[in-house]
Design a protein around this motif. Structure first.
Motif, PDB file in Angstrom:
ATOM      1  N   VAL A 118       0.863  -1.184   0.000  1.00 58.65           N
ATOM      2  CA  VAL A 118       0.000   0.000   0.000  1.00 58.65           C
ATOM      3  C   VAL A 118       0.898   1.233   0.000  1.00 58.65           C
ATOM      4  N   PRO A 119       0.574   2.245  -0.804  1.00 61.97           N
ATOM      5  CA  PRO A 119       1.396   3.457  -0.723  1.00 61.97           C
ATOM      6  C   PRO A 119       1.220   4.106   0.663  1.00 61.97           C
ATOM      7  N   ALA A 120       2.321   4.392   1.323  1.00 61.49           N
ATOM      8  CA  ALA A 120       2.216   4.929   2.692  1.00 61.49           C
ATOM      9  C   ALA A 120       1.601   6.323   2.686  1.00 61.49           C
ATOM     10  N   GLN A 121       1.842   7.071   1.618  1.00 58.34           N
ATOM     11  CA  GLN A 121       1.421   8.486   1.533  1.00 58.34           C
ATOM     12  C   GLN A 121       1.952   9.233   2.763  1.00 58.34           C
ATOM     13  N   ASN A 122       3.214   9.003   3.020  1.00 57.85           N
ATOM     14  CA  ASN A 122       3.836   9.705   4.155  1.00 57.85           C
ATOM     15  C   ASN A 122       4.012  11.188   3.799  1.00 57.85           C
ATOM     16  N   ARG A 123       4.040  12.025   4.823  1.00 58.21           N
ATOM     17  CA  ARG A 123       4.234  13.467   4.603  1.00 58.21           C
ATOM     18  C   ARG A 123       4.613  14.117   5.920  1.00 58.21           C
ATOM     19  N   TYR A 124       5.067  15.357   5.819  1.00 60.45           N
ATOM     20  CA  TYR A 124       5.345  16.105   7.051  1.00 60.45           C
ATOM     21  C   TYR A 124       4.027  16.521   7.696  1.00 60.45           C
ATOM     22  N   LEU A 125       4.016  16.526   9.011  1.00 59.05           N
ATOM     23  CA  LEU A 125       2.814  16.952   9.734  1.00 59.05           C
ATOM     24  C   LEU A 125       2.810  18.476   9.846  1.00 59.05           C
ATOM     25  N   SER A 126       1.685  19.076   9.608  1.00 56.02           N
ATOM     26  CA  SER A 126       1.617  20.536   9.729  1.00 56.02           C
ATOM     27  C   SER A 126       1.434  20.918  11.199  1.00 56.02           C
ATOM     28  N   ASP A 127       1.825  22.145  11.529  1.00 52.47           N
ATOM     29  CA  ASP A 127       1.639  22.628  12.909  1.00 52.47           C
ATOM     30  C   ASP A 127       0.168  22.589  13.295  1.00 52.47           C
ATOM     31  N   GLU A 128      -0.679  22.872  12.299  1.00 59.59           N
ATOM     32  CA  GLU A 128      -2.116  22.942  12.586  1.00 59.59           C
ATOM     33  C   GLU A 128      -2.662  21.572  12.997  1.00 59.59           C
ATOM     34  N   GLU A 129      -2.299  20.529  12.228  1.00 57.47           N
ATOM     35  CA  GLU A 129      -2.888  19.222  12.572  1.00 57.47           C
ATOM     36  C   GLU A 129      -2.324  18.693  13.891  1.00 57.47           C
ATOM     37  N   VAL A 130      -1.052  18.997  14.161  1.00 55.94           N
ATOM     38  CA  VAL A 130      -0.479  18.568  15.442  1.00 55.94           C
ATOM     39  C   VAL A 130      -1.195  19.302  16.577  1.00 55.94           C
ATOM     40  N   ALA A 131      -1.382  20.605  16.387  1.00 55.94           N
ATOM     41  CA  ALA A 131      -2.029  21.412  17.438  1.00 55.94           C
ATOM     42  C   ALA A 131      -3.453  20.932  17.687  1.00 55.94           C
ATOM     43  N   GLU A 132      -4.127  20.553  16.622  1.00 52.70           N
ATOM     44  CA  GLU A 132      -5.508  20.105  16.785  1.00 52.70           C
ATOM     45  C   GLU A 132      -5.576  18.848  17.655  1.00 52.70           C
ATOM     46  N   ILE A 133      -4.706  17.902  17.363  1.00 60.81           N
ATOM     47  CA  ILE A 133      -4.709  16.678  18.179  1.00 60.81           C
ATOM     48  C   ILE A 133      -4.297  17.001  19.612  1.00 60.81           C
ATOM     49  N   LYS A 134      -3.272  17.848  19.742  1.00 58.93           N
ATOM     50  CA  LYS A 134      -2.785  18.152  21.085  1.00 58.93           C
ATOM     51  C   LYS A 134      -3.785  18.974  21.914  1.00 58.93           C
ATOM     52  N   SER A 135      -4.708  19.648  21.223  1.00 52.85           N
ATOM     53  CA  SER A 135      -5.677  20.449  21.982  1.00 52.85           C
ATOM     54  C   SER A 135      -6.593  19.545  22.813  1.00 52.85           C
ATOM     55  N   ASP A 136      -6.707  18.280  22.398  1.00 53.05           N
ATOM     56  CA  ASP A 136      -7.460  17.307  23.208  1.00 53.05           C
ATOM     57  C   ASP A 136      -6.856  15.919  22.969  1.00 53.05           C
ATOM     58  N   TYR A 137      -5.592  15.794  23.324  1.00 56.97           N
ATOM     59  CA  TYR A 137      -4.890  14.522  23.070  1.00 56.97           C
ATOM     60  C   TYR A 137      -5.580  13.393  23.829  1.00 56.97           C
ATOM     61  N   LYS A 138      -6.027  13.708  25.044  1.00 56.50           N
ATOM     62  CA  LYS A 138      -6.688  12.672  25.855  1.00 56.50           C
ATOM     63  C   LYS A 138      -7.938  12.137  25.166  1.00 56.50           C
TER      64      LYS A 138
END
Ligand code: NAP
Length: 532
Positions: A214-234
């Motif tokens: 399967v193509p991994a479709q890897n990429r760099y994570l943007s600050d926005e998507e990291v921040a979104e997850i971290k805003s409610d990581y729990k």
């Protein structure tokens, strides 16, 4: 009270994700613990598998610890799928941050462990000649950590360099201007081949059986998507925890046959663009219905045909088994690599690799001149890392004898006749079918809680009953029998190791029922265990 007291409460074998978390958890519980690892540092599988392109195929924001909110907030993953160096830095960071190394002895292999029935403790011997007595013996040795390397005639005749993906050197290997032969086309080869091909004069890939990549479709994570997850990581983690595999991915709870053909194709195209293991989430019956599976396999064939220019090579690269039966491989530019002039796919499904020569190897009656040979030949998965240790339980029973016809466990965590021994995130539990890191925390907590319970009650011995183990074995088998994964050869069923019993080793019944069972057992006063 036992006559002989242990030197420590627990010995943990292995300093990968599971060993590290368990060490942390037991320290928190006030237990005196020592951890041993044959490697020169922490990391387990991520310490050894340093081959070019080594990368996790579970998203980094999920393939990481959740026990410390501070830790998960402060660590910034760079890519959607983390590379081996990044994961190793993370594990190093965890070990430093929680001061875990002071209890770990590196470069030391546990060779034997024998249960002392009179004193309810394990006598554990290292290859350095040290003997440690521990009340609990905790295996966190990994599922894919006992490398296998087939033997070929004439291996010592070969004058070039030889490497193995699972035991890769720390120094960079330079392939420039070299003719490289790689044996095997599993995940390790699939990740490394495209990168080696960019450097080498020529790459020969010796393929016995093709895999779905399967193509991994890897990429760099943007600050926005990291921040979104971290805003409610729990909250994000809790959602993952309630899912079938303990990690989140786009999954459609719908049969392939619920959609008309053009919409099925559109769905598969979407999942292709998403990439990676989520491809299996396109429909809920890919691994259950032969008809659905066959249609996905046909889709796959059309994709390979589109990418690979030479139809004969495309044909060779197309598996003729159930889609996803073996573990899916996630790659980057794998199929595209076969359009390069300096890459040759060698079909060794007939006579195979016949022997090594002074200048390379002989395969299918043809001589190949090589400067480098790489074994990417896999592992004695699931049980190999346990059975390579001489473990003896009660009445002289060895683990090799106990598991001769396949692993027997209660909850995956224990095996009857081996009191006070725990085997974490491996056979009989979701382990490789969920995320290993979440499994590490769940098992580490279960064992920590159990040891605290025993301490509080003044107990020194816990052993699974024969009946509870038989019932759990039956449940593991029942769950596997519903899956098409039972039907092909793979390391899941041990068929890549000659003479190994064919048993579907991990528990495929799903994460939520597994958690429920583990929780119930505790709630019912360690039901299925004999404690004294
Ligand atoms: P593997 O999937 O078991 O692949 C081993 C390869 O070696 C197979 O292609 C096998 O062919 C071939 N082979 C073995 N003996 C051979 C012989 N005598 N002659 C020719 N070919 C031979 O091993 P792996 O690639 O190391 O991967 C194992 C597992 O590790 C993966 O499934 C995955 O779970 C994990 N892993 C994950 C990643 C990741 O993406 N995060 C990366 C690497 C590994 P046959 O199939 O014909 O037996």
């Amino acid at each position: 009270m036992s006559a002989v007291q242990p030197d420590v409460d627990a010995v943990i074998v292995g300093a990968g994700f599971t060993g590290l978390y368990t060490l942390y958890r037991l320290r928190k519980g006030g237990f005196n613990t020592r951890c041993f690892d044959a490697a020169g540092g922490v990391g387990g599988t991520w310490y050894w598998n340093r081959y070019p392109g080594a990368r996790c195929d579970i998203e980094s924001m999920q393939y990481s610890f959740q026990f410390s909110e501070e830790l998960q907030q402060e660590w910034r993953w760079k890519e959607r799928y983390a590379s081996q160096p990044e994961i190793l830095s993370y594990i190093e960071h965890v070990a430093e941050r929680f001061d875990l190394k002071r209890d770990i002895t590196f470069d030391t292999r546990i060779e034997a462990a024998t249960f002392d029935e009179d004193n309810d403790l394990w006598v554990i011997e290292t290859n350095g000649g040290e003997t440690v007595r521990a009340r609990f013996f905790i295996m966190s040795v990994g599922c894919l950590s006992a490398p296998i390397r087939p033997t070929f005639e004439g291996e010592s005749d070969f004058k070039g360099e030889v490497y193995q993906t699972s035991l890769w050197p720390k120094k960079k290997v330079d392939f420039t201007g070299k003719r490289v032969g790689m044996i095997g086309t599993g995940s390790s080869a699939i990740q490394s081949a495209p990168l080696i091909a960019q450097e080498a004069e020529h790459l020969y890939l010796y393929q016995r059986t093709p895999n779905f990549v399967v193509p991994a479709q890897n990429r760099y994570l943007s600050d926005e998507e990291v921040a979104e997850i971290k805003s409610d990581y729990k909250g994000f983690r809790a959602k993952a925890y309630s899912g079938l595999t303990a990690f989140l991915f786009p999954r459609h709870d719908q049969s392939l046959f619920d959609l008309p053909p053009d919409e099925r194709r559109a769905r598969l195209d979407d999942q292709w663009e998403i990439g990676g293991l989520p491809f299996l989430g396109a429909f809920n019956d890919i691994l259950l219905s032969e008809g659905a599976n066959a249609e996905v396999a046909r889709y796959w064939r059309s994709r390979i045909d589109e990418i690979v220019e030479d139809p004969k090579i495309a044909d060779l690269l197309t598996p003729d088994e159930f889609f996803g039966c073996k573990r899916l491989c996630a790659g980057t530019d794998y199929y595209e690599t076969f359009n390069r002039d300096n890459v040759t796919l060698v079909d060794v499904s007939g006579k195979g690799i016949q022997r090594f020569t002074e200048n390379g190897l002989l395969a299918e009656d043809l001589d190949y001149d090589l400067d480098v040979i790489i074994y990417a030949t896999g592992f004695d998965a699931m049980t190999g890392s346990v059975t390579r240790i001489a473990i003896t339980g009660t009445n002289g029973l060895t683990i090799q004898d106990k598991w001769a016809d396949g692993p027997h466990t209660y909850l995956g965590l224990t095996t009857s006749g081996f009191p006070n021994m725990f085997n974490l995130v491996s056979v009989g539990s979701p382990s490789v079918l969920a995320t290993m890191v979440t499994g590490a925390e769940q098992h580490g907590d279960w064992v920590g809680d159990c040891m605290e319970y025993m301490r509080d009650k003044g107990l020194s011995r816990i052993d699974a009953t024969v009946q509870a183990e038989a019932d759990w074995d039956a449940e593991v088998t029942r769950a596997a029998s519903a899956s098409l994964r039972m039907q092909c050869d793979s390391w899941y069923v041990g068929s890549n190791v000659e003479g190994k019993a064919r048993v579907f080793a991990p528990y495929i019944g799903g994460w939520p029922p597994y958690i429920q069972k583990c929780t119930e057992v505790v709630a019912n006063g360690y039901e299925g265990f004999e404690l004294r």
